[in-house]
Design a protein around this motif. Structure first.
Motif, PDB file in Angstrom:
ATOM      1  N   LYS A   5      54.496   2.154  -9.892  1.00  0.00           N
ATOM      2  CA  LYS A   5      54.326   2.691  -8.547  1.00  0.00           C
ATOM      3  C   LYS A   5      53.062   2.092  -7.947  1.00  0.00           C
ATOM      4  O   LYS A   5      52.030   2.055  -8.606  1.00  0.00           O
ATOM      5  N   LEU A   6      53.157   1.639  -6.714  1.00  0.00           N
ATOM      6  CA  LEU A   6      51.991   1.170  -5.980  1.00  0.00           C
ATOM      7  C   LEU A   6      51.694   2.213  -4.919  1.00  0.00           C
ATOM      8  O   LEU A   6      52.542   2.504  -4.076  1.00  0.00           O
ATOM      9  N   GLN A   7      50.503   2.814  -4.987  1.00  0.00           N
ATOM     10  CA  GLN A   7      50.079   3.785  -3.985  1.00  0.00           C
ATOM     11  C   GLN A   7      48.904   3.201  -3.233  1.00  0.00           C
ATOM     12  O   GLN A   7      47.889   2.853  -3.839  1.00  0.00           O
ATOM     13  N   VAL A   8      49.038   3.080  -1.919  1.00  0.00           N
ATOM     14  CA  VAL A   8      47.935   2.564  -1.113  1.00  0.00           C
ATOM     15  C   VAL A   8      47.746   3.413   0.136  1.00  0.00           C
ATOM     16  O   VAL A   8      48.707   3.836   0.759  1.00  0.00           O
ATOM     17  N   GLN A   9      46.478   3.628   0.466  1.00  0.00           N
ATOM     18  CA  GLN A   9      46.114   4.176   1.763  1.00  0.00           C
ATOM     19  C   GLN A   9      46.267   3.034   2.752  1.00  0.00           C
ATOM     20  O   GLN A   9      45.832   1.906   2.483  1.00  0.00           O
ATOM     21  N   THR A  10      46.878   3.297   3.881  1.00  0.00           N
ATOM     22  CA  THR A  10      47.060   2.251   4.873  1.00  0.00           C
ATOM     23  C   THR A  10      46.853   2.803   6.273  1.00  0.00           C
ATOM     24  O   THR A  10      46.976   4.009   6.501  1.00  0.00           O
ATOM     25  N   THR A  11      46.515   1.912   7.182  1.00  0.00           N
ATOM     26  CA  THR A  11      46.440   2.266   8.587  1.00  0.00           C
ATOM     27  C   THR A  11      47.855   2.252   9.160  1.00  0.00           C
ATOM     28  O   THR A  11      48.779   1.710   8.546  1.00  0.00           O
ATOM     29  N   ILE A 120      50.813   3.597 -12.417  1.00  0.00           N
ATOM     30  CA  ILE A 120      50.453   3.575 -10.997  1.00  0.00           C
ATOM     31  C   ILE A 120      49.347   2.565 -10.784  1.00  0.00           C
ATOM     32  O   ILE A 120      48.495   2.378 -11.654  1.00  0.00           O
ATOM     33  N   THR A 121      49.414   1.880  -9.665  1.00  0.00           N
ATOM     34  CA  THR A 121      48.323   1.001  -9.269  1.00  0.00           C
ATOM     35  C   THR A 121      47.865   1.390  -7.883  1.00  0.00           C
ATOM     36  O   THR A 121      48.669   1.767  -7.032  1.00  0.00           O
ATOM     37  N   TYR A 122      46.567   1.330  -7.704  1.00  0.00           N
ATOM     38  CA  TYR A 122      45.960   1.639  -6.420  1.00  0.00           C
ATOM     39  C   TYR A 122      45.473   0.361  -5.730  1.00  0.00           C
ATOM     40  O   TYR A 122      44.870   0.417  -4.688  1.00  0.00           O
ATOM     41  N   GLY A 123      45.720  -0.807  -6.334  1.00  0.00           N
ATOM     42  CA  GLY A 123      45.322  -2.049  -5.698  1.00  0.00           C
ATOM     43  C   GLY A 123      44.009  -2.543  -6.254  1.00  0.00           C
ATOM     44  O   GLY A 123      43.730  -2.324  -7.400  1.00  0.00           O
ATOM     45  N   GLY A 124      43.278  -3.206  -5.495  1.00  0.00           N
ATOM     46  CA  GLY A 124      43.050  -3.683  -4.163  1.00  0.00           C
ATOM     47  C   GLY A 124      44.100  -4.622  -3.618  1.00  0.00           C
ATOM     48  O   GLY A 124      45.170  -4.826  -4.167  1.00  0.00           O
ATOM     49  N   SER A 125      43.694  -5.203  -2.487  1.00  0.00           N
ATOM     50  CA  SER A 125      44.660  -5.950  -1.691  1.00  0.00           C
ATOM     51  C   SER A 125      45.218  -7.169  -2.414  1.00  0.00           C
ATOM     52  O   SER A 125      46.415  -7.437  -2.326  1.00  0.00           O
ATOM     53  N   LEU A 142      53.232   4.272   0.573  1.00  0.00           N
ATOM     54  CA  LEU A 142      52.279   3.993   1.633  1.00  0.00           C
ATOM     55  C   LEU A 142      51.790   5.331   2.187  1.00  0.00           C
ATOM     56  O   LEU A 142      52.587   6.106   2.722  1.00  0.00           O
ATOM     57  N   ILE A 143      50.506   5.600   2.046  1.00  0.00           N
ATOM     58  CA  ILE A 143      49.906   6.818   2.573  1.00  0.00           C
ATOM     59  C   ILE A 143      49.303   6.411   3.916  1.00  0.00           C
ATOM     60  O   ILE A 143      48.199   5.866   3.988  1.00  0.00           O
TER      61      ILE A 143
END
Length: 187
Positions: A5-11, A120-125, A142-143
């Motif tokens: 799972k890739l979870q990222v905060q996004t605009t 789970i991965t939170y990234g970075g970009s 995508l949060i």
């Protein structure tokens, strides 16, 4: 096989950081319904994958036991084994973390083939874009924050090809954030 799972905060306009990685656009405080969603997302997870640059801030931040976080969340973040993807590190400077390098698809494939819960991965970009481009992500969470910044670090890689996803879930939250969950559309 384990799920990545890739979870990222996004605009709202698709960036996971400002041009220099700024995160001042993130919307706080989070509402209880968003916290419950994220708790459910991480419940089956037993491994966290991070890029080296993110790990350098992420791991020490959680080890410092940040104020405003629940003891349960702090313990989970610190106790869950981490895998740091790096082309420059050969061993981990952090406890409860290992380093992998080399071929990303091979390293993540081996990790997914091991017995265990979700990953789970939170990234970075750079890591997020590489995982997406290599087709290694099983669920994209995508949060989406109710902000736009116009430019920055995009979530998706510029592959020159159309990337298709299928909607799994959409969940709006009281604080104004919306979670979008997609899975790659596999042919």
């Amino acid at each position: 096989m384990r799920k990545l799972k890739l979870q990222v905060q996004t605009t709202a306009d698709g960036y996971m950081g400002g041009p220099n990685g700024e995160m001042d656009w993130m919307h706080f405080p989070w509402s209880d319904d968003l916290n419950a969603y994220l708790d459910a997302l991480t419940k089956p997870v037993d491994t966290i994958v991070l890029g080296r640059k993110l790990a350098e801030g992420f791991i020490p931040s959680w080890e410092a036991r940040p104020e405003g976080e629940s003891q349960e969340t702090i313990d989970w973040m610190n106790d869950t084994p981490k895998v740091v993807v790096s082309g420059s590190l050969t061993e981990s400077p952090w406890k409860n973390a290992t380093v992998v390098g080399g071929d990303l698809a091979e390293a993540i494939g081996e990790l997914k083939a091991r017995p265990g819960g979700d990953i789970i991965t939170y990234g970075g970009s750079t890591l997020a874009q590489s995982l997406i481009a290599a087709g290694l992500v099983d669920e994209l969470h995508l949060i989406v924050n109710p902000t736009a910044i116009g430019t920055g670090l995009p979530v998706f890689p510029a592959t020159g090809a159309v990337q298709r996803f299928q909607r799994v879930d959409i969940q709006p939250f009281e604080c104004g954030i919306t979670a979008l969950c997609y899975a790659p559309a596999r042919s």
